[in-house]
Design a protein around this motif. Structure first.
Motif, PDB file in Angstrom:
ATOM      1  N   LYS A  89       0.756  -1.221  -0.094  1.00 41.08           N
ATOM      2  CA  LYS A  89       0.044   0.054   0.070  1.00 41.08           C
ATOM      3  C   LYS A  89       0.930   1.337   0.093  1.00 41.08           C
ATOM      4  O   LYS A  89       0.338   2.173  -0.546  1.00 41.08           O
ATOM      5  CB  LYS A  89      -0.853  -0.090   1.256  1.00 41.08           C
ATOM      6  N   ASN A  90       2.046   1.294   0.706  1.00 46.57           N
ATOM      7  CA  ASN A  90       2.726   2.447   1.001  1.00 46.57           C
ATOM      8  C   ASN A  90       3.406   3.089  -0.284  1.00 46.57           C
ATOM      9  O   ASN A  90       4.014   4.103  -0.446  1.00 46.57           O
ATOM     10  CB  ASN A  90       3.816   2.602   2.000  1.00 46.57           C
ATOM     11  N   PHE A  91       3.407   1.926  -1.431  1.00 48.98           N
ATOM     12  CA  PHE A  91       4.289   2.190  -2.488  1.00 48.98           C
ATOM     13  C   PHE A  91       3.255   2.481  -3.794  1.00 48.98           C
ATOM     14  O   PHE A  91       3.771   2.346  -4.994  1.00 48.98           O
ATOM     15  CB  PHE A  91       5.039   1.008  -2.984  1.00 48.98           C
ATOM     16  N   ARG A  92       1.994   2.810  -3.381  1.00 53.23           N
ATOM     17  CA  ARG A  92       1.079   2.937  -4.670  1.00 53.23           C
ATOM     18  C   ARG A  92      -0.052   3.930  -4.265  1.00 53.23           C
ATOM     19  O   ARG A  92      -0.366   4.069  -3.053  1.00 53.23           O
ATOM     20  CB  ARG A  92       0.634   1.606  -5.148  1.00 53.23           C
ATOM     21  N   THR A  93      -0.900   4.462  -5.163  1.00 55.64           N
ATOM     22  CA  THR A  93      -2.059   4.985  -4.905  1.00 55.64           C
ATOM     23  C   THR A  93      -2.918   4.533  -6.016  1.00 55.64           C
ATOM     24  O   THR A  93      -2.687   3.797  -6.944  1.00 55.64           O
ATOM     25  CB  THR A  93      -2.096   6.566  -5.136  1.00 55.64           C
ATOM     26  N   LEU A 145      11.168  13.471   5.523  1.00 59.79           N
ATOM     27  CA  LEU A 145      11.325  14.002   6.871  1.00 59.79           C
ATOM     28  C   LEU A 145      10.329  15.025   7.514  1.00 59.79           C
ATOM     29  O   LEU A 145       9.913  14.816   8.715  1.00 59.79           O
ATOM     30  CB  LEU A 145      12.742  14.714   6.812  1.00 59.79           C
ATOM     31  N   ILE A 146       9.804  15.738   6.436  1.00 58.84           N
ATOM     32  CA  ILE A 146       8.931  16.822   7.024  1.00 58.84           C
ATOM     33  C   ILE A 146       7.677  15.842   7.280  1.00 58.84           C
ATOM     34  O   ILE A 146       7.015  16.451   8.363  1.00 58.84           O
ATOM     35  CB  ILE A 146       8.476  17.720   5.801  1.00 58.84           C
ATOM     36  N   LYS A 147       7.315  14.600   6.748  1.00 55.51           N
ATOM     37  CA  LYS A 147       6.166  14.031   7.211  1.00 55.51           C
ATOM     38  C   LYS A 147       6.137  13.467   8.385  1.00 55.51           C
ATOM     39  O   LYS A 147       5.424  13.111   9.273  1.00 55.51           O
ATOM     40  CB  LYS A 147       5.937  12.964   5.985  1.00 55.51           C
ATOM     41  N   ASN A 148       7.605  13.082   8.573  1.00 58.60           N
ATOM     42  CA  ASN A 148       7.807  12.402   9.912  1.00 58.60           C
ATOM     43  C   ASN A 148       8.075  13.045  11.116  1.00 58.60           C
ATOM     44  O   ASN A 148       7.835  12.814  12.041  1.00 58.60           O
ATOM     45  CB  ASN A 148       8.968  11.336   9.690  1.00 58.60           C
ATOM     46  N   ASN A 149       8.895  14.260  10.921  1.00 59.76           N
ATOM     47  CA  ASN A 149       9.327  15.203  11.894  1.00 59.76           C
ATOM     48  C   ASN A 149       8.520  16.519  11.970  1.00 59.76           C
ATOM     49  O   ASN A 149       8.904  17.216  12.747  1.00 59.76           O
ATOM     50  CB  ASN A 149      10.759  15.257  11.849  1.00 59.76           C
ATOM     51  N   GLY A 150       7.883  16.854  10.726  1.00 59.70           N
ATOM     52  CA  GLY A 150       7.096  18.267  10.836  1.00 59.70           C
ATOM     53  C   GLY A 150       8.097  19.403  10.120  1.00 59.70           C
ATOM     54  O   GLY A 150       9.485  19.017   9.751  1.00 59.70           O
ATOM     55  N   LYS A 151       7.509  20.300   9.749  1.00 63.44           N
ATOM     56  CA  LYS A 151       8.335  21.240   8.759  1.00 63.44           C
ATOM     57  C   LYS A 151       9.249  21.997   9.739  1.00 63.44           C
ATOM     58  O   LYS A 151      10.554  22.254   8.959  1.00 63.44           O
ATOM     59  CB  LYS A 151       7.424  22.267   8.111  1.00 63.44           C
ATOM     60  N   ALA A 152       9.007  22.698  10.792  1.00 62.99           N
ATOM     61  CA  ALA A 152      10.045  23.425  11.504  1.00 62.99           C
ATOM     62  C   ALA A 152      11.324  22.541  11.954  1.00 62.99           C
ATOM     63  O   ALA A 152      12.433  23.066  11.766  1.00 62.99           O
ATOM     64  CB  ALA A 152       9.281  23.822  13.016  1.00 62.99           C
ATOM     65  N   ALA A 153      11.127  21.482  12.285  1.00 64.03           N
ATOM     66  CA  ALA A 153      12.207  20.426  12.552  1.00 64.03           C
ATOM     67  C   ALA A 153      13.133  20.105  11.541  1.00 64.03           C
ATOM     68  O   ALA A 153      14.289  20.334  11.682  1.00 64.03           O
ATOM     69  CB  ALA A 153      11.855  19.173  13.346  1.00 64.03           C
ATOM     70  N   THR A 154      12.525  19.915  10.511  1.00 65.47           N
ATOM     71  CA  THR A 154      13.224  19.719   9.226  1.00 65.47           C
ATOM     72  C   THR A 154      14.044  20.905   8.668  1.00 65.47           C
ATOM     73  O   THR A 154      15.040  20.770   7.763  1.00 65.47           O
ATOM     74  CB  THR A 154      12.166  19.011   8.153  1.00 65.47           C
ATOM     75  N   ALA A 155      13.160  22.002   8.923  1.00 70.82           N
ATOM     76  CA  ALA A 155      14.209  23.437   8.531  1.00 70.82           C
ATOM     77  C   ALA A 155      15.152  23.548   9.307  1.00 70.82           C
ATOM     78  O   ALA A 155      16.273  23.746   8.533  1.00 70.82           O
ATOM     79  CB  ALA A 155      13.137  24.500   8.631  1.00 70.82           C
ATOM     80  N   ALA A 156      15.186  23.175  10.612  1.00 67.55           N
ATOM     81  CA  ALA A 156      16.575  23.075  11.379  1.00 67.55           C
ATOM     82  C   ALA A 156      17.401  22.078  10.865  1.00 67.55           C
ATOM     83  O   ALA A 156      18.602  22.429  10.827  1.00 67.55           O
ATOM     84  CB  ALA A 156      16.029  22.951  12.629  1.00 67.55           C
ATOM     85  N   TRP A 157      16.998  20.944  10.579  1.00 64.57           N
ATOM     86  CA  TRP A 157      17.725  20.005   9.990  1.00 64.57           C
ATOM     87  C   TRP A 157      18.488  20.342   8.822  1.00 64.57           C
ATOM     88  O   TRP A 157      19.774  20.086   8.805  1.00 64.57           O
ATOM     89  CB  TRP A 157      17.061  18.851   9.972  1.00 64.57           C
ATOM     90  N   ALA A 158      17.917  20.971   7.927  1.00 64.49           N
ATOM     91  CA  ALA A 158      18.390  21.200   6.552  1.00 64.49           C
ATOM     92  C   ALA A 158      19.583  22.522   6.798  1.00 64.49           C
ATOM     93  O   ALA A 158      20.675  22.305   6.177  1.00 64.49           O
ATOM     94  CB  ALA A 158      17.401  21.872   5.794  1.00 64.49           C
ATOM     95  N   LYS A 218       6.331   2.624   6.580  1.00 62.62           N
ATOM     96  CA  LYS A 218       5.312   3.361   7.307  1.00 62.62           C
ATOM     97  C   LYS A 218       5.159   4.732   6.667  1.00 62.62           C
ATOM     98  O   LYS A 218       3.880   5.111   6.488  1.00 62.62           O
ATOM     99  CB  LYS A 218       5.974   3.700   8.627  1.00 62.62           C
ATOM    100  N   THR A 219       6.072   5.271   5.938  1.00 64.52           N
ATOM    101  CA  THR A 219       5.951   6.666   5.117  1.00 64.52           C
ATOM    102  C   THR A 219       5.182   6.328   4.130  1.00 64.52           C
ATOM    103  O   THR A 219       5.957   5.615   3.147  1.00 64.52           O
ATOM    104  CB  THR A 219       7.091   7.262   5.170  1.00 64.52           C
ATOM    105  N   LYS A 220       3.973   6.861   3.780  1.00 66.22           N
ATOM    106  CA  LYS A 220       3.528   6.669   2.193  1.00 66.22           C
ATOM    107  C   LYS A 220       4.182   7.643   1.079  1.00 66.22           C
ATOM    108  O   LYS A 220       4.442   8.783   1.564  1.00 66.22           O
ATOM    109  CB  LYS A 220       2.065   7.158   2.473  1.00 66.22           C
ATOM    110  N   LEU A 221       4.719   6.912   0.240  1.00 70.54           N
ATOM    111  CA  LEU A 221       5.352   7.585  -0.730  1.00 70.54           C
ATOM    112  C   LEU A 221       4.430   8.732  -1.346  1.00 70.54           C
ATOM    113  O   LEU A 221       5.138   9.687  -2.006  1.00 70.54           O
ATOM    114  CB  LEU A 221       5.747   6.724  -1.979  1.00 70.54           C
ATOM    115  N   ALA A 222       3.017   8.507  -1.181  1.00 72.01           N
ATOM    116  CA  ALA A 222       2.272   9.868  -1.726  1.00 72.01           C
ATOM    117  C   ALA A 222       2.861  11.218  -0.957  1.00 72.01           C
ATOM    118  O   ALA A 222       2.370  12.367  -1.457  1.00 72.01           O
ATOM    119  CB  ALA A 222       0.758   9.558  -1.459  1.00 72.01           C
TER     120      ALA A 222
END
Ligand SMILES: [Fe+2]
Length: 345
Positions: free
Chosen positions: A111-115, A174-187, A322-326
């Motif tokens: 499922k995670n590899f298709r829509t 990473l945004i999907k898993n950790n959120g945008k703010a955390a990913t901005a700091a990560w970048a 776990k993370t859907k590729l969509a």
């Protein structure tokens, strides 16, 4: 005119039209990947089904532009490209339709590899390559994508540009898993750790580690096998022998996965044949073709990757299921935003 010629002429005229029951006998594939090797595979589909595959090869950007421009007058049935982020972005633009929902497709692809609009046809992972001379096992122990921002890697990391679709999809995950703010700091942390301004393709990142310009690189799995195969020349083959592969996030969600995807175009003139072709691409015969020619991981169970992959990358890693590729398409704009804000060239 001999009888054979007459028959051939009759068949070639007939072939441009339809089966007696009204079904078309062709399918139009806008293909952005591995032209030569995949063409053989489409020939096998034609031999089996009588359905002619019209291959329109091109770069993803050009094919996407054409699909968007054609709109309701679509000539494409399927768009085949590398990266779920590309298929997802085409879905966001309203250029795809549902229909890839047959039993065979659902049984073959998790499922995670298709829509309903696009499905993965071969898998790859985006992983870390390291210099075993300069990176210790202790440093890599428990290593994650999140850990690429750790200051201990300052001046030691290479990764390609932020405009690259593989990076957009990684950052979207990473945004999907950790959120945008955390990913901005990560970048920002990632940019601070870069050994150089991003340049070159994935293989160039592996070359940089081999040459001592960096200690770790981020690149897709199949590139190491491709380099080791010798198809890219002796220099790249030697370089590939100097690095080792590491699969991140083994202690949590698993390694970031991506796919080559087949997407069903809205207004496809030969929709049924497109579904049949996708089903064919998910058979063991086709999957073996992919794994041997492109060094990707098979989408289906029961098919082994190329020995070059098995022996040099291994199979025993935890994939992120776990993370859907969509989400790669959905979070693509946010991914570009955080990378740009961090000064990721
Ligand atoms: Fe690639």
């Amino acid at each position: 005119m001999g009888i054979i010629t007459i028959l051939v002429s009759f068949f070639s005229v007939f072939a441009n039209y339809v089966f007696a029951d009204g079904h078309s006998m062709e399918v139009n594939v806008f293909n952005a990947r591995h032209y030569k090797a995949d063409a053989e595979l489409y020939g096998k589909f034609t031999n089996k089904t009588g359905i002619k595959v019209n291959l329109i090869n091109g770069k993803s950007g050009a094919l996407e532009k054409r699909i968007i421009e054609e709109g309701a007058d679509a000539t494409a049935d399927l768009y085949i490209t590398a990266d779920a982020g590309r298929c997802g972005a085409m879905d966001s633009k309203g250029t795809l339709q549902g229909g890839l929902t047959s039993k065979a497709i659902k049984a073959a692809v998790p499922k995670n590899f298709r829509t309903s609009k696009w499905v993965g046809i071969a898998k790859r992972a985006r992983i870390i390559y390291y210099s075993p001379e300069r990176v210790t096992g202790a440093e890599l122990s428990g290593m994650t994508y999140e850990g690429l921002a750790d200051p201990k890697w300052k001046g030691r990391l290479v990764i390609r540009k932020s405009s690259n679709i593989y990076n957009k999809s990684l950052v979207a995950s990473l945004i999907k898993n950790n959120g945008k703010a955390a990913t901005a700091a990560w970048a920002e942390g990632v940019v601070a750790n870069m050994a150089r301004t991003p340049t070159g393709n994935d293989r160039a990142q592996i070359m940089a580690v081999a040459a001592g310009e960096a200690d770790i690189a981020v690149a897709n799995t199949y590139y190491l096998a491709l380099m080791l195969s010798g198809k890219k020349g002796a220099e790249q083959q030697e370089a590939a022998k100097k690095v080792k592969a590491f699969f991140p996030n083994q202690n949590d969600r698993g390694t970031h996965m991506n796919v080559s995807c087949a997407a069903l175009v809205k207004g496809a003139p030969n929709k049924d044949n497109a579904v049949k072709l996708v089903e064919f691409l998910l058979t063991p015969e086709s999957q073996e073709h992919f794994t041997n020619n492109t060094f990707e991981f098979p989408m289906i169970d029961g098919v082994s990757p190329s020995p070059l992959v098995v022996n040099n990358l291994g199979l025993d890693f935890k994939q992120d299921m776990k993370t859907k590729l969509a989400s790669y398409g959905k979070n693509q704009a946010a991914a570009v935003e955080v990378m740009t804000a961090a000064g990721w060239k």
